[in-house]
Structure formats: structure tokens, C-alpha cells
Design an enzyme around this catalytic site. Structure first.
Site, PDB file in Angstrom:
ATOM      1  N   CYS A   8     -28.013  50.999  -5.143  1.00  0.00           N
ATOM      2  CA  CYS A   8     -28.776  50.200  -6.103  1.00  0.00           C
ATOM      3  C   CYS A   8     -28.784  48.771  -5.581  1.00  0.00           C
ATOM      4  O   CYS A   8     -28.473  48.527  -4.417  1.00  0.00           O
ATOM      5  CB  CYS A   8     -28.222  50.314  -7.521  1.00  0.00           C
ATOM      6  SG  CYS A   8     -26.593  49.583  -7.797  1.00  0.00           S
ATOM      7  N   ASN A  11     -24.664  47.144  -6.586  1.00  0.00           N
ATOM      8  CA  ASN A  11     -23.560  48.087  -6.440  1.00  0.00           C
ATOM      9  C   ASN A  11     -22.451  47.864  -7.471  1.00  0.00           C
ATOM     10  O   ASN A  11     -21.274  48.014  -7.178  1.00  0.00           O
ATOM     11  CB  ASN A  11     -23.000  48.044  -5.014  1.00  0.00           C
ATOM     12  CG  ASN A  11     -22.067  49.193  -4.672  1.00  0.00           C
ATOM     13  OD1 ASN A  11     -21.115  49.009  -3.920  1.00  0.00           O
ATOM     14  ND2 ASN A  11     -22.297  50.383  -5.192  1.00  0.00           N
ATOM     15  N   CYS A  13     -23.423  48.723 -11.111  1.00  0.00           N
ATOM     16  CA  CYS A  13     -23.812  49.490 -12.305  1.00  0.00           C
ATOM     17  C   CYS A  13     -24.227  50.912 -11.941  1.00  0.00           C
ATOM     18  O   CYS A  13     -23.476  51.861 -12.126  1.00  0.00           O
ATOM     19  CB  CYS A  13     -24.948  48.782 -13.064  1.00  0.00           C
ATOM     20  SG  CYS A  13     -24.502  47.198 -13.786  1.00  0.00           S
ATOM     21  N   ARG A  14     -25.420  51.053 -11.412  1.00  0.00           N
ATOM     22  CA  ARG A  14     -25.994  52.387 -11.216  1.00  0.00           C
ATOM     23  C   ARG A  14     -25.364  53.172 -10.076  1.00  0.00           C
ATOM     24  O   ARG A  14     -24.986  54.339 -10.249  1.00  0.00           O
ATOM     25  CB  ARG A  14     -27.503  52.270 -10.990  1.00  0.00           C
ATOM     26  CG  ARG A  14     -28.227  51.714 -12.194  1.00  0.00           C
ATOM     27  CD  ARG A  14     -29.675  51.417 -11.903  1.00  0.00           C
ATOM     28  NE  ARG A  14     -29.786  50.278 -10.993  1.00  0.00           N
ATOM     29  CZ  ARG A  14     -30.914  49.889 -10.424  1.00  0.00           C
ATOM     30  NH1 ARG A  14     -32.041  50.574 -10.633  1.00  0.00           N
ATOM     31  NH2 ARG A  14     -30.938  48.838  -9.631  1.00  0.00           N
ATOM     32  N   SER A  15     -25.270  52.578  -8.891  1.00  0.00           N
ATOM     33  CA  SER A  15     -24.760  53.364  -7.752  1.00  0.00           C
ATOM     34  C   SER A  15     -23.280  53.712  -7.882  1.00  0.00           C
ATOM     35  O   SER A  15     -22.907  54.846  -7.551  1.00  0.00           O
ATOM     36  CB  SER A  15     -25.087  52.698  -6.417  1.00  0.00           C
ATOM     37  OG  SER A  15     -24.600  51.390  -6.336  1.00  0.00           O
ATOM     38  N   ASP A 125     -32.266  49.707 -14.244  1.00  0.00           N
ATOM     39  CA  ASP A 125     -31.123  48.804 -14.115  1.00  0.00           C
ATOM     40  C   ASP A 125     -30.693  48.334 -15.510  1.00  0.00           C
ATOM     41  O   ASP A 125     -31.466  47.673 -16.200  1.00  0.00           O
ATOM     42  CB  ASP A 125     -31.497  47.613 -13.249  1.00  0.00           C
ATOM     43  CG  ASP A 125     -30.311  46.744 -12.873  1.00  0.00           C
ATOM     44  OD1 ASP A 125     -29.213  46.928 -13.444  1.00  0.00           O
ATOM     45  OD2 ASP A 125     -30.489  45.881 -12.006  1.00  0.00           O
TER      46      ASP A 125
END
Length: 158
Positions: A8, A11, A13-15, A125
Site C-alpha cells: 500500500c 505500509n 494500514c492496509r498492507s 485507504d
């Protein structure tokens, strides 16, 4: 051995959420010795930082562990070192495509390519939003992780 990198922007939150969820699925399937899992960001915003506290809290409610993860930026060697480089959204996929050596472009994709029934094609995001955004991220990441694990099992005969 299959090597999967989730990407993401920052690095945090999402990934890392995808890394923690997919690690959980792989471990529960008894395949931890067969799959390497990591995450990275396309930008340098949070190098060395732990995942966002909201991501950690949302993941913990579903029994996913994000502790010990630290943000890093994608490196040139990641394109050769990983079999799958899965972005959370098209913006980050475009960045990867621009940076990727031609011989490795087939490794690039979106996580939700492995969740064709998902109502979204990208993982949004949640950074500037509220707690519900982190729940949505988890919902989508779980769908992508299930599909990716099924793909790896079918491909490798696991």
C-alpha cells in the site's frame, strides 16, 4: 516456496493488515513453511513504524496479530524476490508497474483480483477515516486472502 508481498502507500494500514490476515490463514492451513509473507509501502512516510493503532485494534478484534510488523518501503530487489506483489489499489499498482523491471511485471496485481465476488475492486485507504474504514479493509482483505490461498493451493497441489 511461494513469496507474497502486500503493498500500500505507507505500509501502516492496509498492507500490514493483509500480511497479518494472510499469515493467519496460511498458518491455520498448516502451510507456514511453504509461504513467505511480507508487506511494504510505495512511499517513505512511516519507515520503521508499527501499524496504525486503529488497524491493530480492528485486527485484534478478529484475532489477527499485527504486532512486530514495521513499515518499510518497497526495494528494487523485491521485484525479483517475490512471486506475487499485490497492491491494495490501482494508484499503488501503477507505481509498481512504473518501477518494475519488465521481466517481473506478470507478478504484479491487486489483492482483490483474488476476490472476484467482492463488491470492491480496490481496498480503500482508511487512514483519514473512522474505525468503520478499518473494518471494511478487514472484510475485503479476508476475501482476497481466502481467494489467494485457494489459488496457491490449486497451483501447487497443496
Amino acid at each position: 516456496m511461494e513469496k507474497v508481498l502486500f503493498i500500500c502507500m505507507g505500509n501502516i494500514c492496509r498492507s500490514p493488515t493483509a500480511q497479518g490476515v494472510f499469515r493467519h490463514y496460511v498458518n491455520n492451513a498448516g502451510l507456514s513453511g511453504l509461504v513467505t509473507i511480507d508487506s511494504a509501502g510505495t512511499h517513505r512516510y512511516h519507515l520503521g513504524a508499527a501499524p496504525d493503532a486503529r488497524a491493530i485494534a480492528a485486527a485484534a478484534k478478529r484475532r489477527y496479530d499485527l504486532n512486530g510488523l514495521k513499515a518499510r518501503r518497497i526495494r528494487d530487489e523485491d521485484f525479483a524476490g517475490f512471486d506475487y506483489l499485490l497492491a491494495m489499489d490501482r494508484t499503488n499498482l501503477d507505481y509498481l508497474t512504473e518501477k518494475c523491471p519488465p521481466g517481473h511485471r506478470a507478478k504484479l496485481g491487486l489483492l482483490l483480483d483474488y476476490a472476484p465476488a467482492a463488491l470492491y475492486r480496490e481496498v480503500p485507504d482508511p487512514y483519514y477515516g473512522r474505525a468503520e474504514g478499518f473494518e471494511l479493509v478487514l472484510d475485503l482483505v479476508e476475501q482476497g486472502a481466502e481467494g489467494l490461498l485457494e489459488h496457491l493451493r490449486n497451483k501447487n497441489g497443496w
